[in-house]
Design a protein around this motif. Structure first.
Motif, PDB file in Angstrom:
ATOM      1  N   ASP A  64       0.724  -1.405  -0.019  1.00 28.61           N
ATOM      2  CA  ASP A  64       0.179  -0.511  -0.135  1.00 28.61           C
ATOM      3  C   ASP A  64       0.651   1.371   0.444  1.00 28.61           C
ATOM      4  N   HIS A  65       2.208   1.612   0.388  1.00 26.83           N
ATOM      5  CA  HIS A  65       3.169   2.661   0.557  1.00 26.83           C
ATOM      6  C   HIS A  65       3.736   2.203  -0.812  1.00 26.83           C
ATOM      7  N   ASN A  66       4.722   2.337  -1.024  1.00 26.38           N
ATOM      8  CA  ASN A  66       5.063   1.932  -2.168  1.00 26.38           C
ATOM      9  C   ASN A  66       4.895   1.845  -3.537  1.00 26.38           C
ATOM     10  N   GLY A  98      -5.516  -2.203  -0.892  1.00 26.72           N
ATOM     11  CA  GLY A  98      -5.982  -0.879   0.230  1.00 26.72           C
ATOM     12  C   GLY A  98      -5.267  -0.515   0.832  1.00 26.72           C
ATOM     13  N   ILE A  99      -5.654   0.399   2.302  1.00 32.95           N
ATOM     14  CA  ILE A  99      -4.243   1.064   3.211  1.00 32.95           C
ATOM     15  C   ILE A  99      -4.413  -0.921   4.312  1.00 32.95           C
ATOM     16  N   CYS A 100      -3.145  -0.717   4.564  1.00 33.07           N
ATOM     17  CA  CYS A 100      -3.125  -1.700   5.693  1.00 33.07           C
ATOM     18  C   CYS A 100      -4.068  -1.536   7.143  1.00 33.07           C
ATOM     19  N   HIS A 101      -4.202  -0.617   7.045  1.00 32.15           N
ATOM     20  CA  HIS A 101      -5.195  -0.655   8.685  1.00 32.15           C
ATOM     21  C   HIS A 101      -6.207  -0.443   8.491  1.00 32.15           C
ATOM     22  N   GLN A 102      -7.320  -0.071   7.578  1.00 36.44           N
ATOM     23  CA  GLN A 102      -8.018   0.576   6.582  1.00 36.44           C
ATOM     24  C   GLN A 102      -8.236  -1.800   6.694  1.00 36.44           C
ATOM     25  N   SER A 118       4.292  -3.358  11.496  1.00 36.20           N
ATOM     26  CA  SER A 118       5.415  -2.974  11.409  1.00 36.20           C
ATOM     27  C   SER A 118       5.162  -1.420  10.702  1.00 36.20           C
ATOM     28  N   ASP A 119       4.411  -1.128  10.645  1.00 33.66           N
ATOM     29  CA  ASP A 119       3.804   0.006  10.944  1.00 33.66           C
ATOM     30  C   ASP A 119       3.550   0.794  12.422  1.00 33.66           C
ATOM     31  N   SER A 120       3.559   2.359  12.677  1.00 34.56           N
ATOM     32  CA  SER A 120       3.362   2.999  14.298  1.00 34.56           C
ATOM     33  C   SER A 120       1.741   3.153  13.544  1.00 34.56           C
ATOM     34  N   HIS A 121       1.215   2.808  12.838  1.00 29.54           N
ATOM     35  CA  HIS A 121      -0.702   2.806  12.848  1.00 29.54           C
ATOM     36  C   HIS A 121      -1.541   2.157  13.217  1.00 29.54           C
ATOM     37  N   THR A 122      -0.409   1.056  12.984  1.00 30.42           N
ATOM     38  CA  THR A 122      -1.149  -0.429  13.725  1.00 30.42           C
ATOM     39  C   THR A 122      -2.600   0.296  14.406  1.00 30.42           C
ATOM     40  N   GLY A 294      -8.267  11.762   2.265  1.00 27.17           N
ATOM     41  CA  GLY A 294      -7.571  10.196   2.993  1.00 27.17           C
ATOM     42  C   GLY A 294      -6.838   9.689   3.761  1.00 27.17           C
ATOM     43  N   SER A 295      -5.789   8.507   3.960  1.00 28.68           N
ATOM     44  CA  SER A 295      -4.969   8.191   4.876  1.00 28.68           C
ATOM     45  C   SER A 295      -5.416   6.763   5.370  1.00 28.68           C
ATOM     46  N   CYS A 296      -4.506   6.698   6.164  1.00 28.46           N
ATOM     47  CA  CYS A 296      -5.674   5.193   7.520  1.00 28.46           C
ATOM     48  C   CYS A 296      -6.299   5.952   8.660  1.00 28.46           C
ATOM     49  N   THR A 297      -6.388   7.785   8.486  1.00 26.35           N
ATOM     50  CA  THR A 297      -6.927   7.639   9.651  1.00 26.35           C
ATOM     51  C   THR A 297      -8.420   8.829   9.044  1.00 26.35           C
ATOM     52  N   VAL A 355      -4.861   3.954  -1.577  1.00 26.23           N
ATOM     53  CA  VAL A 355      -3.085   3.371  -1.387  1.00 26.23           C
ATOM     54  C   VAL A 355      -3.008   5.100  -0.242  1.00 26.23           C
ATOM     55  N   CYS A 356      -1.885   4.997   0.267  1.00 27.27           N
ATOM     56  CA  CYS A 356      -1.385   5.789   1.029  1.00 27.27           C
ATOM     57  C   CYS A 356      -0.326   6.955   0.315  1.00 27.27           C
ATOM     58  N   GLY A 357      -0.281   6.961  -0.543  1.00 26.63           N
ATOM     59  CA  GLY A 357      -0.041   8.013  -1.596  1.00 26.63           C
ATOM     60  C   GLY A 357       0.696   9.474  -1.392  1.00 26.63           C
ATOM     61  N   PHE A 358      -0.671  10.371  -0.902  1.00 27.39           N
ATOM     62  CA  PHE A 358      -0.107  11.869  -0.929  1.00 27.39           C
ATOM     63  C   PHE A 358       0.497  12.018   0.736  1.00 27.39           C
ATOM     64  N   CYS A 359       0.163  10.746   2.070  1.00 29.60           N
ATOM     65  CA  CYS A 359      -0.283  10.758   3.063  1.00 29.60           C
ATOM     66  C   CYS A 359       1.586  10.964   3.176  1.00 29.60           C
ATOM     67  N   ILE A 360       2.683  10.091   2.265  1.00 34.87           N
ATOM     68  CA  ILE A 360       3.887  10.041   2.854  1.00 34.87           C
ATOM     69  C   ILE A 360       4.977  10.171   1.465  1.00 34.87           C
ATOM     70  N   GLY A 361       3.610  10.955   1.055  1.00 33.79           N
ATOM     71  CA  GLY A 361       4.907  12.111  -0.307  1.00 33.79           C
ATOM     72  C   GLY A 361       5.621  11.581  -0.712  1.00 33.79           C
ATOM     73  N   SER A 376      -4.951  13.534   6.841  1.00 30.91           N
ATOM     74  CA  SER A 376      -4.000  12.378   7.536  1.00 30.91           C
ATOM     75  C   SER A 376      -3.657  12.582   8.973  1.00 30.91           C
ATOM     76  N   ASN A 377      -2.499  12.419   8.901  1.00 35.01           N
ATOM     77  CA  ASN A 377      -2.313  12.182  11.032  1.00 35.01           C
ATOM     78  C   ASN A 377      -1.524  12.954  10.893  1.00 35.01           C
ATOM     79  N   ARG A 378       0.153  12.309   9.780  1.00 36.24           N
ATOM     80  CA  ARG A 378       1.560  13.516  10.488  1.00 36.24           C
ATOM     81  C   ARG A 378       1.539  14.410   9.207  1.00 36.24           C
ATOM     82  N   GLY A 382       8.455  18.421   5.226  1.00 40.35           N
ATOM     83  CA  GLY A 382       8.879  18.577   4.483  1.00 40.35           C
ATOM     84  C   GLY A 382       8.381  16.705   3.657  1.00 40.35           C
ATOM     85  N   ARG A 383       7.387  16.020   4.533  1.00 40.54           N
ATOM     86  CA  ARG A 383       6.457  14.816   5.050  1.00 40.54           C
ATOM     87  C   ARG A 383       5.763  14.982   3.541  1.00 40.54           C
ATOM     88  N   SER A 384       5.191  16.153   2.678  1.00 42.64           N
ATOM     89  CA  SER A 384       4.689  16.209   2.001  1.00 42.64           C
ATOM     90  C   SER A 384       4.756  15.879   0.237  1.00 42.64           C
TER      91      SER A 384
HETATM   92 FE1  SF4 Z   1       0.629   5.334   5.133  1.00 41.79          FE
HETATM   93 FE2  SF4 Z   1       0.391   7.625   5.830  1.00 41.79          FE
HETATM   94 FE3  SF4 Z   1      -1.250   5.482   7.564  1.00 41.79          FE
HETATM   95 FE4  SF4 Z   1       1.655   5.674   7.654  1.00 41.79          FE
HETATM   96  S1  SF4 Z   1      -0.285   6.819   7.706  1.00 41.79           S
HETATM   97  S2  SF4 Z   1      -0.055   4.197   7.218  1.00 41.79           S
HETATM   98  S3  SF4 Z   1       1.944   6.552   5.189  1.00 41.79           S
HETATM   99  S4  SF4 Z   1      -1.852   6.423   5.223  1.00 41.79           S
END
Ligand code: SF4
Ligand code: MIC
Length: 645
Positions: A64-66, A98-102, A118-122, A294-297, A355-361, A376-378, A382-384
């Motif tokens: 979902d990220h790359n 889809g995004i892993c958390h969703q 292996s993702d902080s938003h688990t 969007g984003s997992c949030t 996907v994560c897309g814009f959220c991870i820049g 999103s959550n962060r 520079g993250r964008s």
């Molecule tokens: Fe993906 Fe963004 Fe959620 Fe990280 S915070 S898992 S990059 S959508």
């Protein structure tokens, strides 16, 4: 004395240690998740453990990220992940599912279970009543192999919700309020347990809150599992996964914080930290260039239905680019089937893959000096992908109001009734993009493209470090500062290449300096301020520095996941005994730390000698026995291999 919900689930899973806040415990992990950006390294490490099959109840590998495929690297990594999953008994969620958390919330999460990701938003899984924790890929690899996950037995804060949200005020505003109260630092070792008026919140709303509890730095966040949870699981055709879970009436907490929902107003996190909170009213009128939803949030069916209802028969402002990233294929298919997608498209929005897309820049970087409103959550610097951009984090409701007016707008100004979204009692479900493991695992050949390297092994700790301070940074340094993601993320499986970007956002001379020292066999030392290592779980923020010869980080305080990652890769996290000593070290100073093993083994304060300044100061290294042994072995991989021998 009654028990909290957190205690109840941890008690069912504890295998080692004692229930005492601050003590290390080892718990059994029922489920794991990985995503591709951390997953390739996690699976390379899993392979290095030589275990024939995963030993969890369920392990899912998400892509979902790359997902931007310019060049072969990401597509090769996806193929590696697909063959690994087929061979080792892991489910694979393909790019576009889809995004892993969703997706995990929709299809796999179960109340009462433990989930390590292996993702902080688990912790998003906390919205379903799980103990869901983010960790470095190596910790997840060990858990997939049946190993325990170790954490500090947490202190539990009850967040007691009172009353009901007013129209146009949302779950996102609740968590932004919590960030305003708790900030992004100083919450290591806590869990947020939600109680009180939780029945006014649906599972996706609970998940939004649990997801962003991560920004406070807590171990996890959890909601009870109740009739609302049951209805959500029923709509996912998974009612059998439901159990009721709640805290005892007389449960005791380390702290109770009341949050009155009636008093919350639309909020925004201003640049460049999720805890830089202002009311949307205060920001009204600022011109907006981009809005990303969007984003997992905030990418659930409810989020996108709300968005569609607001956009219906409206056009977005000509100066705004509106990007919509649905959380999952399921969300996208459901809004396509019921026609809501048409309302979104007619407004002039751009729809991306789920996907994560814009959220991870790694896509949709805004224009120079842009004001970008995101759900999103962060909003770290520079993250964008655009250094000069100013990113504000808001609810979907506020974001869409901004997209329509072209200015930051309080959604309560809209002259329309607040759209009430009823969650479907049955979602349209099609799991065709989730692949089952192979029945003929022995025949599966692992695909390895040229981008896949070997996980570097740390060297056992030496008794003595003679090094140079290669960089000195301030407070709240995030893992995005340490190793940026975005367009560089395609090198996640190629450490020597990825390492070129360490601290690029902060000081682009760092890499050269660190390599020069390494080539001269001089250790590199990092000096940091408060809350070093905020944000993501990316172990590359330790792995790449390890590759560059970093042996120690001396900081005023550290965040949880990053501390574990440093230890897992044999880098010693040292805490200034007196914060004032931070001003006694500068870049280029020659540093000596002696008798390291002896001090670590006897749990004594270490002395750092600043040879350049001819002075000394004390540092602490608060490690458990297990962590000490990992550092001594040169990292978790070597340590785990030595145990399995
Ligand atoms: Fe993906 Fe963004 Fe959620 Fe990280 S915070 S898992 S990059 S959508
Ligand atoms: C993030 O939101 O920062 C990420 C990208 O999802 C990271 C994981 C990574 O860096 O791969 C996270 O949150 O752990």
């Amino acid at each position: 004395m009654g028990k909290s919900l957190t205690q109840k689930i941890l008690e069912k899973h504890i295998v080692e240690g004692e229930f005492k806040a601050g003590k290390e415990i080892g718990i059994k992990i029922d489920q794991t998740l990985t995503q591709d950006a951390t997953g390739t390294m996690a699976y390379l490490q899993f392979e290095a453990l030589c275990i024939p099959k995963v030993r969890t109840e369920l392990s899912v590998s998400y892509i979902d990220h790359n997902t931007i495929q310019i060049g072969f690297e990401n597509a090769d990594d996806h193929q590696y992940l697909q063959t690994i999953a087929a061979k080792y008994g892991i489910l694979l969620s393909k790019a576009g599912n889809g995004i892993c958390h969703q997706v995990h919330l929709e299809r796999f999460g179960k109340p009462g279970k433990t989930l390590l990701g292996s993702d902080s938003h688990t912790p998003t899984g906390g919205g379903l009543g799980m103990i869901a924790i983010g960790a470095g890929g190596l910790d997840v690899a060990v858990a997939m192999g049946g190993g325990l996950f170790y954490l500090t037995y947490p202190k539990i804060i009850k967040i007691n919700l009172i009353g009901k949200l007013k129209p146009w005020v949302t779950a996102k505003d609740i968590i932004l309020k919590i960030l305003d109260i708790f900030s992004t630092k100083g919450n290591v070792g806590y869990v947020f347990e939600f109680g009180g008026a939780v029945n006014s919140l649906s599972v996706p709303e609970r998940a939004t809150i649990a997801n962003m509890g991560t920004e406070c730095g807590v171990t996890t966040s959890i909601f009870p599992s109740d009739e609302i949870t049951k209805a959500f699981l029923r709509a996912q055709n998974r009612e059998k996964d439901w159990i009721e879970l709640k805290a005892d009436e007389d449960a005791e907490y380390d702290r109770i914080v009341d949050i009155n929902l009636d008093e919350i107003v639309p909020l925004a996190a201003c640049p460049h930290s999720p805890d830089n909170i202002k009311t949307v009213k205060e920001l009204e009128g600022i011109e907006v260039n981009q809005v990303c939803i969007g984003s997992c949030t905030n990418s659930s069916y409810k989020d996108l239905m709300t968005l569609a209802k607001i956009l219906r028969n409206k056009k977005i402002h000509p100066n705004v680019s509106l990007i919509i990233s649905p959380g999952s294929k399921q969300v996208l298919e459901n809004i396509a089937k019921n026609g809501a997608l048409t309302d979104i498209l007619y407004s002039g929005a751009r729809i991306t893959d789920p996907v994560c897309g814009f959220c991870i820049g790694n896509s949709q970087s805004p224009q120079t000096n842009a004001i970008s409103i995101r759900t999103s959550n962060r909003n770290f610097f520079g993250r964008s992908g655009t250094k000069s951009a100013q990113v504000y984090l808001t609810s979907v409701e506020t974001a869409v109001a901004c997209a329509i007016t072209g200015k930051i707008t309080d959604p309560r100004n809209f002259e329309m009734d607040y759209p009430q979204i009823k969650l479907s009692s049955k979602f349209h479900i099609d799991d065709n993009m989730i692949l089952q493991p192979s029945a003929n695992d022995k025949e599966v050949q692992i695909y390895r493209g040229p981008n896949i390297g070997q996980p570097p092994l740390g060297s056992p700790l030496s008794e003595h470090i003679l090094g140079n301070v290669a960089i000195k940074v301030g407070d709240k340094i995030t893992t995005d500062h340490i190793i940026p993601a975005g367009s560089k993320m395609k090198y996640r499986s190629n450490i020597s290449k990825y390492a070129e970007f360490v601290f690029e956002l902060v000081d682009n001379t760092f890499y050269k300096r660190a390599m020069d020292n390494k080539n001269k066999k001089i250790a590199n030392i990092i000096v940091g301020g408060l809350s070093y290592g905020q944000g993501s779980s990316r172990e590359h923020a330790a792995l790449c520095p390890m590759f560059l010869g970093v042996k120690a980080v001396i900081a005023k305080s550290f965040e949880r996941i990053h501390t574990a990652n440093l230890i897992n890769f044999g880098i010693i996290p040292l805490i200034f005994k007196s914060e004032a000593d931070y001003s006694n070290v500068e870049v280029g100073d020659q540093i000596e730390i002696s008798h390291i093993k002896e001090k670590l083994l006897t749990n004594k304060e270490l002395t750092v000698k600043n040879i350049t300044k001819n002075m000394e100061f004390g540092v602490n290294c608060n490690l458990s026995n297990r962590q000490r042994n990992i550092i001594l072995a040169g990292g978790l991989l070597s340590y785990t291999k030595s145990l399995n021998r």
